[in-house]
Design an enzyme around this catalytic site. Structure first.
Site, PDB file in Angstrom:
ATOM      1  N   SER A 119      -8.895 -18.534  -4.669  1.00 48.99           N
ATOM      2  CA  SER A 119      -8.161 -18.026  -3.516  1.00 48.99           C
ATOM      3  C   SER A 119      -8.061 -16.511  -3.507  1.00 48.99           C
ATOM      4  CB  SER A 119      -6.752 -18.638  -3.495  1.00 48.99           C
ATOM      5  OG  SER A 119      -6.089 -18.410  -4.722  1.00 48.99           O
ATOM      6  N   GLU A 152     -12.070 -21.343   3.974  1.00 45.72           N
ATOM      7  CA  GLU A 152     -12.631 -19.985   3.951  1.00 45.72           C
ATOM      8  C   GLU A 152     -13.951 -20.045   3.191  1.00 45.72           C
ATOM      9  OE1 GLU A 152      -9.568 -16.284   3.917  1.00 45.72           O
ATOM     10  OE2 GLU A 152      -9.428 -17.594   2.183  1.00 45.72           O
ATOM     11  N   ASN A 190      -4.995 -14.939   1.571  1.00 44.15           N
ATOM     12  CA  ASN A 190      -4.019 -14.511   0.569  1.00 44.15           C
ATOM     13  C   ASN A 190      -3.766 -13.013   0.579  1.00 44.15           C
ATOM     14  OD1 ASN A 190      -3.034 -16.901  -0.588  1.00 44.15           O
ATOM     15  ND2 ASN A 190      -5.006 -17.214  -1.580  1.00 44.15           N
TER      16      ASN A 190
END
Length: 282
Positions: A119, A152, A190
């Protein structure tokens, strides 16, 4: 190369969710972790989540049984040698992920794509530890994986266009929506989300409001389904801290400094929902 057998490294929250969605769409899955109890717990979680899907009519009882039969637990990475695609969902630390990628690079056939569910960590750096950087890519699912539509797709500096296209198509096969982003610390999700959670923690640490009040402001004022501190607990406070440190180091801006309260809580073993205590008790 047709993808029929998928390897998943890591049987935690993200890994078992990824295994779930691949198996549900008909792929044979090899789910790998280092301890039998982790694999047992993952299979129990997948079975419970499939039960929910049966109860809501999203899948049938027969499909649930078939999906579970497609998942094979593995304790040795060498068991992934026959997989056509491998995705890593290990701890959010570069050293851990780099060791996994070096190992997989020697285990998997040269044509196999290696993906990371990271992430925040650089795909370019992970690719550089392999001899197949053109076949290394980020495929960042969101929690809970069986429910959330977004993936993503992160292209490293050396990722080949055909690798990107194959992973986009794979995400669509899983009934997900792939969104391509460039390789940068935290990507998009993030880089924006974690500073928000971090700032909410500062508000608690500085006595501006209680965790309950902070969360209510976001639920009632911004229509968030859950407040930022509840979300942080669900993500895992250790994971939040790891990501903030990646952002701080990678972007070099003091605005990404992890909240001291977050650091203290992680040091105390208060990791959120998974440990039974974070900003709330579970």
């Amino acid at each position: 190369m047709p993808i029929e057998r998928v390897g998943v490294i890591g049987a935690g929250t993200m890994g078992n969710g990824i295994a779930h969605v691949f198996a549900r769409r008909g792929y044979e899955v090899m789910l790998c972790d280092v301890e039998p109890q982790y694999l047992d717990r993952a299979l129990e979680t997948i079975a419970r989540n499939l039960d929910r899907e049966v109860a809501t009519g999203k899948t049938s009882a027969e499909d649930k049984v078939a999906s579970l039969k497609r998942i094979t637990p593995a304790l040795q990475r060498a068991q992934l040698a026959n997989c056509d695609f491998v995705i890593e969902a290990a701890t959010e630390k570069f050293e851990v992920k780099a060791e996994v990628f070096r190992d997989l690079d020697g285990i998997c056939r040269p044509e196999v794509i290696l993906a990371s569910n990271t992430s925040s960590i650089s795909i370019t750096k992970l690719a550089a530890v392999t001899k197949r950087p053109e076949k290394t890519i980020g495929m960042h699912f969101f929690n809970p994986v069986p429910v959330m539509k977004l993936v993503e797709v992160i292209r490293g500096l050396a990722t080949a266009p055909e690798t990107l296209e194959l992973v986009r198509e794979l995400a669509l096969q899983l009934d997900k929506t792939p969104v391509e982003v460039n390789d940068a610390p935290g990507f998009v999700s993030n880089r924006v989300l974690m500073p928000l959670l971090n700032e909410a923690m500062y508000a608690v640490m500085e006595g501006v409001a209680t965790p309950e009040s902070v969360d209510e402001v976001f639920k009632l004022g911004m229509a968030h389904p859950m407040g930022p501190l509840t979300l942080a607990d669900f993500i895992g406070l250790d994971v939040c801290l790891d990501i903030m440190r990646v952002l701080q180091k990678g972007l070099g801006d003091p605005k990404y400094r992890p909240c001291p309260l977050l650091i203290r809580m992680v040091d105390a073993g208060w990791l959120g929902k998974k440990s039974g205590r974070g900003f709330y008790k579970y």
